[in-house]
Design an enzyme around this catalytic site. Sequence first.
Site, short mmCIF file in Angstrom:
data_model
loop_
_atom_site.label_atom_id
_atom_site.label_comp_id
_atom_site.label_asym_id
_atom_site.label_seq_id
_atom_site.Cartn_x
_atom_site.Cartn_y
_atom_site.Cartn_z
N ASP A 37 27.08 76.79 111.62
CA ASP A 37 25.93 76.13 111.01
C ASP A 37 26.08 76.13 109.49
O ASP A 37 25.13 76.39 108.76
CB ASP A 37 24.63 76.84 111.43
N LEU B 137 9.54 81.94 101.44
CA LEU B 137 10.67 81.67 100.54
C LEU B 137 11.38 80.39 100.96
O LEU B 137 12.08 79.76 100.18
CB LEU B 137 11.67 82.84 100.59
N GLY B 138 11.21 80.04 102.20
CA GLY B 138 11.85 78.84 102.74
C GLY B 138 11.50 78.78 104.22
O GLY B 138 11.00 79.76 104.78
N GLY C 175 12.97 77.50 108.09
CA GLY C 175 14.08 76.99 108.90
C GLY C 175 13.58 76.67 110.29
O GLY C 175 12.36 76.62 110.52
N ILE C 176 14.50 76.53 111.24
CA ILE C 176 14.08 76.18 112.60
C ILE C 176 13.31 77.31 113.28
O ILE C 176 12.54 77.08 114.19
CB ILE C 176 15.27 75.71 113.50
N GLY D 240 11.13 79.19 111.75
CA GLY D 240 9.88 79.43 111.03
C GLY D 240 10.14 79.92 109.62
O GLY D 240 11.28 79.91 109.14
N PRO D 241 9.07 80.36 108.94
CA PRO D 241 9.24 80.74 107.53
C PRO D 241 9.98 82.05 107.33
O PRO D 241 9.89 82.95 108.17
CB PRO D 241 7.79 80.87 107.02
N VAL D 242 10.73 82.12 106.22
CA VAL D 242 11.31 83.38 105.77
C VAL D 242 10.39 83.87 104.66
O VAL D 242 10.06 83.12 103.74
CB VAL D 242 12.76 83.17 105.26
P1 ADP Z 1 16.50 79.35 110.26
O1 ADP Z 1 17.54 80.12 111.03
O2 ADP Z 1 15.14 79.44 110.87
O3 ADP Z 1 16.93 77.94 109.97
P2 ADP Z 1 17.28 80.42 107.68
O4 ADP Z 1 17.88 81.76 107.83
O5 ADP Z 1 18.24 79.27 107.51
O6 ADP Z 1 16.28 80.10 108.87
O7 ADP Z 1 16.29 80.41 106.44
C1 ADP Z 1 15.46 79.31 106.14
C2 ADP Z 1 15.30 79.14 104.65
O8 ADP Z 1 14.66 80.31 104.10
C3 ADP Z 1 16.62 79.02 103.88
O9 ADP Z 1 17.10 77.68 103.85
C4 ADP Z 1 16.21 79.53 102.50
O10 ADP Z 1 15.57 78.51 101.75
C5 ADP Z 1 15.18 80.62 102.82
N1 ADP Z 1 15.86 81.94 102.89
C6 ADP Z 1 16.54 82.42 103.95
N2 ADP Z 1 17.06 83.62 103.68
C7 ADP Z 1 16.69 83.93 102.43
C8 ADP Z 1 16.93 85.06 101.56
N3 ADP Z 1 17.66 86.10 101.97
N4 ADP Z 1 16.39 85.03 100.32
C9 ADP Z 1 15.66 83.96 99.91
N5 ADP Z 1 15.42 82.88 100.67
C10 ADP Z 1 15.91 82.85 101.91
#
Ligand code: ADP
Length: 376
Positions: free
Chosen positions: A150, A30-31, A33-34, A36-38
């Site tokens: 953050d 779905l996305g 981040g640091i 890895g993938p969600v």
């Molecule tokens: P990290 O802590 O690794 O940076 P995040 O929690 O910020 O990860 O999530 C990374 C990305 O995943 C987000 O920017 C978003 O695009 C996607 N994402 C995170 N949580 C959700 C969610 N609950 N539903 C849909 N997409 C999500």
Amino acid sequence: MSGSSGGCDNFNIKTHSITDDYIVLWKEKLGTGITGPVRPCIKKDTRERFALKCLMDGPRAHTEVKLHRLCSDHSNIVRVLDVYANDVLFPGDPHPKARLLMVMEFMEGGELFDRISKESGFTERKAAKYLRHITEAVYRCHSLNVAHRDLKPENLLLKNNSEDAEIKLTDFGFAKVDDGNLQTPHFTPYYVAPQVLEAQKYKSKQRKGVIQTSKPYTYDKSCDMWSVGVILYIMLCGYPPFYSETPSRHITSEMKRKILSGKYEFPEEDWKFISDAAKDVVRRLLHVDPGCRMNVQELMSHPWLTDAPDTVLQSPAVFSNKEGLEDIKLAHAEQLTQMRLPDVSITLKSINESQSIIIRKRKHRQNSQEENSAET
Ligand code: ADP
């Protein structure tokens, strides 16, 4: 996949396999981040879709889960449904890895700035509505003495694609308890962040009555408010308040200087139609002195939040340049990294423990002096 032991906060962390309850779509994301993938996952009994964040099991992940869950029961915070401590066998890796798996509500509407880039007729009123949602989320965290640390557009997600979708805050990976009691050590600090010294000065001025305010100095919370100010500025005009004349993806010393001196402008050609009330909110949030910056309660009662005009903004057109938008996000993330205080309890050692040659020599000298004066 099997159960594994958790770490510091095991309360309500399930140890049976997540696959008993959910179908995890490991190959989809779905996305990213640091950490890895969600990934998407589906609850077996209800067929509902959720988002799964996979964290390396350890104290930091436990803090993230604990603070996210603490703040989670609110309409502007992404809800955490379940947490599992599992040993996960990833495709192509022969060894299972200890992971904390956080099941969250699925935010179908994606990230805030991507959404704004698609809006036609994005107005100050709409920006104020988004800011209200963000403020509610920050209020929830700060009233529980949690600083998010953050707050950036990637962590502000929309529930769905409808016109009245709620914005929700996620990613508590840097969150920290901030109750105004900065961990100021009782031994001499040979290294301490300048912000901690600023906080000590502020507290001492408060005690002596030089500053006539009872507002506690909550540095981390005030950083959140600074971030809200940056996000609002960008929503209003499409570019950030602090940028470097020499384009760079990393924070330059010029940019640091600008942030520290609070130097930013409202360029006339882009800001002439934007209301004075909106500029007032930005000014109060980007106040260079964290002790004087507007706090979340003050922001909530600012009249612009409920009384913004219908002026159409240019930000969607600016955001449609994808590369430019990525640069804006990177710059903001980098600024946040610079602002986070180091954990004093980790970086400071007591003098007795110190291995520093200077400190050992000084202690030696002190001991000899004490021995000499005891002998005389
Ligand atoms: P990290 O802590 O690794 O940076 P995040 O929690 O910020 O990860 O999530 C990374 C990305 O995943 C987000 O920017 C978003 O695009 C996607 N994402 C995170 N949580 C959700 C969610 N609950 N539903 C849909 N997409 C999500």
